[in-house]
Design an enzyme around this catalytic site. Sequence first.
Site, short mmCIF file in Angstrom:
data_model
loop_
_atom_site.label_atom_id
_atom_site.label_comp_id
_atom_site.label_asym_id
_atom_site.label_seq_id
_atom_site.Cartn_x
_atom_site.Cartn_y
_atom_site.Cartn_z
N PHE A 1 17.08 54.29 55.31
CA PHE A 1 15.89 55.61 56.22
C PHE A 1 16.44 56.17 55.79
CE2 PHE A 1 15.68 57.89 60.04
CZ PHE A 1 14.17 57.61 59.69
N ASP B 1 21.00 61.89 49.97
CA ASP B 1 20.51 61.17 50.91
C ASP B 1 21.54 61.52 51.66
OD1 ASP B 1 19.57 62.40 53.57
OD2 ASP B 1 18.22 59.92 53.55
N LYS C 1 19.74 67.94 59.74
CA LYS C 1 20.38 67.85 60.72
C LYS C 1 21.34 69.20 61.31
CE LYS C 1 19.20 63.15 61.31
NZ LYS C 1 18.35 64.13 62.07
#
Length: 415
Positions: free
Chosen positions: A142, A227, A256
């Site tokens: 993802f 990531d 984030k």
Amino acid sequence: MSPVTHDFIDREDAWGAHNYHPLDLVIAEAKGAWVTDVEGRRYLDCLSAYSAVNQGHCHPRLLRTLTEQAARVTLTSRAFRNDQLGAFCEELAQLCDMEMVLPMNTGAEAVETAIKAARRWGYRTKGIADGRAHIIAFENNFHGRTTTIVGFSSEAAYREQFGPFAPGFTLVPFGDIDAVLRAMTPDTCAVLFEPIQCEAGVLLPPDGFLRELRALCDAQQVLMLADEIQTGLGRTGTLFACDHDGVTPDLYILGKALSGGFYPVSAVVSRRDVLGVFGPGSHGSTFGGNPLGCAVAREALRVLRDEQLVERSAHEGRWLLQQLQTLRHPAIKSVRGRGLMCAIELYEAARPYCEALQQRGVLCKETHGTVIRLSPPLMVAREDLAFAVGALREVFAAGGIALRQTADGRRQEPQ
């Protein structure tokens, strides 16, 4: 559910696109590790906005920085320079032991930036023929929701009726170094990976896999693109999840928690030979690197350091995982995690269990259908974690599965 909550939900459902399936509560306030809904009920947040609020909700230092910077200047665009961007890039590069930073806004934008950087590096440095650059990614990944990114997803729901998709990507099983080697070609410029596959159910790679991947990429002149949008900045008990294997990638993708949940800030951090491939006009973002975002991100990084949140994640995460591993119930398949990113995988749907936990004052969210993910803010207190464990014990109490499904599909309350 009260009429007040119903009204908020009905309005959202009537006017908003239905691209999420949230739990049915409406949050009105938040502080630290706790949130309060419109009816005054308090809940322990065990999702942390998918690791965006590692520092805790509405951290006073971040609020003060946001307010002070917003009173001075919020946006200049990159047409002009601002007094926060240079310091942000320097501080983040030094934190990552890298040389350059390219700021963006969202995680997906940062992933797209990394893909562009890797491809151009492949053409300019490795000598790949133009238009042939190839990137290896992993099944169950993802990395975001753009059409390029979902094009190399193995999740059918992410891809359905969104094609055609960009070529140039090959998927291999996560943790299979032999499959990575077989997929490599002279045109391979990068391997894009999550050190822990969060959305897939907090899947950890086999021991030694990242070290093997590092060695293989070095041997084949291929970039490692990590990531760390969800796993980075302390979530797994180290600054980066790659640190568990003693591996430094060629490029970090961050987001984030980079701004503590106050403002969308993401960044690609790498060496000069990688990010140096960009020149004026080759990439950009109106809001990327804006002074408001940079100021907040700088303070968010200082909070991580000053409050020793990485160390807290390691210490409290060990305790939480130990407690979760004592849970006993026929529905539990496995328990796993690192730092304050833990998961309980079930043999059945996780959604009813999350709904039952909500009724007991604990908020978490199912992922990959059968997994309960637990990732509270890194500043969470031990007594709050104990509260969450107690709620889990109640939900998994003998004979009391959270919400059973009857034969005709109707929900039945716990016994």
